[in-house]
Design a protein around this motif. Structure first.
Motif, PDB file in Angstrom:
ATOM      1  N   PHE A   1      -1.061   1.744  -9.208  1.00 58.43           N
ATOM      2  CA  PHE A   1      -2.053   2.266  -7.880  1.00 58.43           C
ATOM      3  C   PHE A   1      -3.543   1.731  -8.113  1.00 58.43           C
ATOM      4  O   PHE A   1      -3.975   2.161  -9.386  1.00 58.43           O
ATOM      5  CB  PHE A   1      -1.853   3.883  -7.577  1.00 58.43           C
ATOM      6  CG  PHE A   1      -0.631   4.188  -7.028  1.00 58.43           C
ATOM      7  CD1 PHE A   1      -0.183   4.168  -5.894  1.00 58.43           C
ATOM      8  CD2 PHE A   1       0.453   4.595  -8.322  1.00 58.43           C
ATOM      9  CE1 PHE A   1       1.204   4.199  -5.386  1.00 58.43           C
ATOM     10  CE2 PHE A   1       1.792   5.059  -7.617  1.00 58.43           C
ATOM     11  CZ  PHE A   1       1.987   4.953  -6.439  1.00 58.43           C
TER      12      PHE A   1
ATOM     13  N   ASP B   1      -1.506  -1.920  -3.964  1.00 58.91           N
ATOM     14  CA  ASP B   1      -0.658  -1.254  -5.089  1.00 58.91           C
ATOM     15  C   ASP B   1       0.377  -2.224  -5.598  1.00 58.91           C
ATOM     16  O   ASP B   1       0.733  -3.155  -4.675  1.00 58.91           O
ATOM     17  CB  ASP B   1       0.038  -0.145  -4.612  1.00 58.91           C
ATOM     18  CG  ASP B   1      -1.008   0.952  -4.126  1.00 58.91           C
ATOM     19  OD1 ASP B   1      -2.114   1.156  -4.782  1.00 58.91           O
ATOM     20  OD2 ASP B   1      -0.750   1.616  -3.291  1.00 58.91           O
TER      21      ASP B   1
ATOM     22  N   ASP C   1       0.834  -1.154   0.200  1.00 57.32           N
ATOM     23  CA  ASP C   1       0.082   0.145   0.057  1.00 57.32           C
ATOM     24  C   ASP C   1       0.903   1.231   0.064  1.00 57.32           C
ATOM     25  O   ASP C   1       1.247   1.812   0.938  1.00 57.32           O
ATOM     26  CB  ASP C   1      -0.984   0.171   1.241  1.00 57.32           C
ATOM     27  CG  ASP C   1      -1.945   1.081   1.231  1.00 57.32           C
ATOM     28  OD1 ASP C   1      -1.886   1.796  -0.018  1.00 57.32           O
ATOM     29  OD2 ASP C   1      -2.749   1.342   2.474  1.00 57.32           O
TER      30      ASP C   1
ATOM     31  N   ASP D   1       0.740   4.211  -1.189  1.00 53.70           N
ATOM     32  CA  ASP D   1       0.175   5.575  -1.149  1.00 53.70           C
ATOM     33  C   ASP D   1      -0.600   5.698   0.130  1.00 53.70           C
ATOM     34  O   ASP D   1      -1.217   6.574   0.427  1.00 53.70           O
ATOM     35  CB  ASP D   1      -0.526   6.060  -2.318  1.00 53.70           C
ATOM     36  CG  ASP D   1      -1.688   5.138  -2.799  1.00 53.70           C
ATOM     37  OD1 ASP D   1      -1.834   4.070  -2.103  1.00 53.70           O
ATOM     38  OD2 ASP D   1      -2.454   5.087  -3.753  1.00 53.70           O
TER      39      ASP D   1
END
Length: 147
Positions: free
Chosen positions: A109, A89, A81, A83
């Motif tokens: 993403f 992602d 993950d 972001d």
């Protein structure tokens, strides 16, 4: 004075600033998982993802990702993950990936199972590996993280 419109957005992934663009909404679903469910990207640099990258096919093909291999046998990737939005992602190295030399990397993403953005790391990378959150110094001199 007109309003600024940003067609690209800066995102920090694995300590690098990357730029990318979002595909149109309502596209093909991302369906990716590790080929070996027990593969741990914190301990291995050779985890393979298998499945469909949804609308991210073109940017992955640009760096030499074999989409047929990704669909059937798997392709090197790191799932995380990046972001911090709670969605999976995926970071994909390009063709000829190994720890002996750098290759381009694309980060896919997702949001609600669709491609939200595909970004290129600003430099080539080798030995793509996920470094988890830890309060003490990690393997290979990895510094502690705050979260």
């Amino acid at each position: 004075m007109g309003k600024w419109r940003w067609s690209r957005v800066g995102i920090m992934v694995a300590g690098f600033w990357v730029c990318g663009s979002a595909p149109p909404p309502g596209g093909a679903k991302v369906s990716l998982t590790y080929a070996n469910a027990s593969c741990n990207p914190e301990k291995s640099w050779s985890c393979l993802c298998v499945g469909s990258p949804g609308d991210a096919s073109a940017p992955l093909q640009e760096i030499g990702v074999d989409l047929e291999a990704l669909k059937k046998e798997g392709w090197p990737c790191v799932k995380g993950d990046f972001d911090r939005d709670g969605q999976a992602d995926f970071a994909f190295p390009g063709k000829d990936y190994s720890c002996n030399g750098g290759v381009p990397v694309r980060v896919l993403f997702t949001r609600n199972g669709e491609v939200r953005d595909v970004s290129a790391l600003p430099r080539e990378v080798s030995c793509l590996q996920l470094y988890g959150i830890r309060s003490r110094k990690g393997p290979h001199g990895t510094p502690p993280t705050k979260r």
